[in-house]
Design a protein around this motif. Structure first.
Motif, PDB file in Angstrom:
ATOM      1  N   GLN A  37      56.882   7.528  31.797  1.00 31.60           N
ATOM      2  CA  GLN A  37      57.252   6.301  31.290  1.00 31.60           C
ATOM      3  C   GLN A  37      56.004   5.387  30.642  1.00 31.60           C
ATOM      4  O   GLN A  37      56.118   4.856  29.541  1.00 31.60           O
ATOM      5  N   HIS A  38      54.908   5.686  31.375  1.00 33.37           N
ATOM      6  CA  HIS A  38      53.576   4.844  30.823  1.00 33.37           C
ATOM      7  C   HIS A  38      53.359   5.742  29.542  1.00 33.37           C
ATOM      8  O   HIS A  38      53.049   4.787  28.337  1.00 33.37           O
ATOM      9  N   LYS A  41      55.659   4.442  26.679  1.00 32.14           N
ATOM     10  CA  LYS A  41      55.462   2.965  26.399  1.00 32.14           C
ATOM     11  C   LYS A  41      54.378   2.918  25.343  1.00 32.14           C
ATOM     12  O   LYS A  41      54.551   2.278  24.343  1.00 32.14           O
ATOM     13  N   LYS A  42      53.083   3.764  25.800  1.00 29.61           N
ATOM     14  CA  LYS A  42      52.012   3.769  24.740  1.00 29.61           C
ATOM     15  C   LYS A  42      52.251   4.226  23.554  1.00 29.61           C
ATOM     16  O   LYS A  42      51.882   3.517  22.579  1.00 29.61           O
ATOM     17  N   SER A  45      54.797   1.604  21.673  1.00 31.70           N
ATOM     18  CA  SER A  45      53.970   0.301  21.354  1.00 31.70           C
ATOM     19  C   SER A  45      52.829   0.459  20.018  1.00 31.70           C
ATOM     20  O   SER A  45      52.832  -0.252  19.325  1.00 31.70           O
TER      21      SER A  45
END
Length: 83
Positions: A37-38, A41-42, A45
């Protein structure tokens, strides 16, 4: 009366740091699902930031200082035409 000069004190040595940390600190997750997930998201974004930059550069393209302006679009069209 004192004989001779007064002793001069040395200034304390400054601390030398290897690396200067700036920005928000992020604690990376340990679980695999959270890591995925991290990373997602990175990636998303950064894509949004790039799209915003490109949009702003298109609007301010007459300045020709920002990447993605009129000058870059002309170069892209010329490169496509050569192929």
């Amino acid at each position: 009366m004192a004989q001779g000069q007064l002793k001069k004190t040395k200034a304390p040595a400054t601390k030398i740091t290897q690396r200067k940390q700036t920005g928000a600190r992020v604690i990376k997750p340990k679980k695999q699902a959270l890591l995925k997930q991290h990373n997602m998201k990175k990636k998303l974004s950064s894509g949004l930031a790039a799209a915003t930059e490109k949009s702003l550069a298109g609007k301010a393209g007459h300045l020709e200082m920002l990447h993605g302006g009129k000058k870059d679009k002309k170069a892209e069209k010329a490169a496509l035409a050569k192929k």
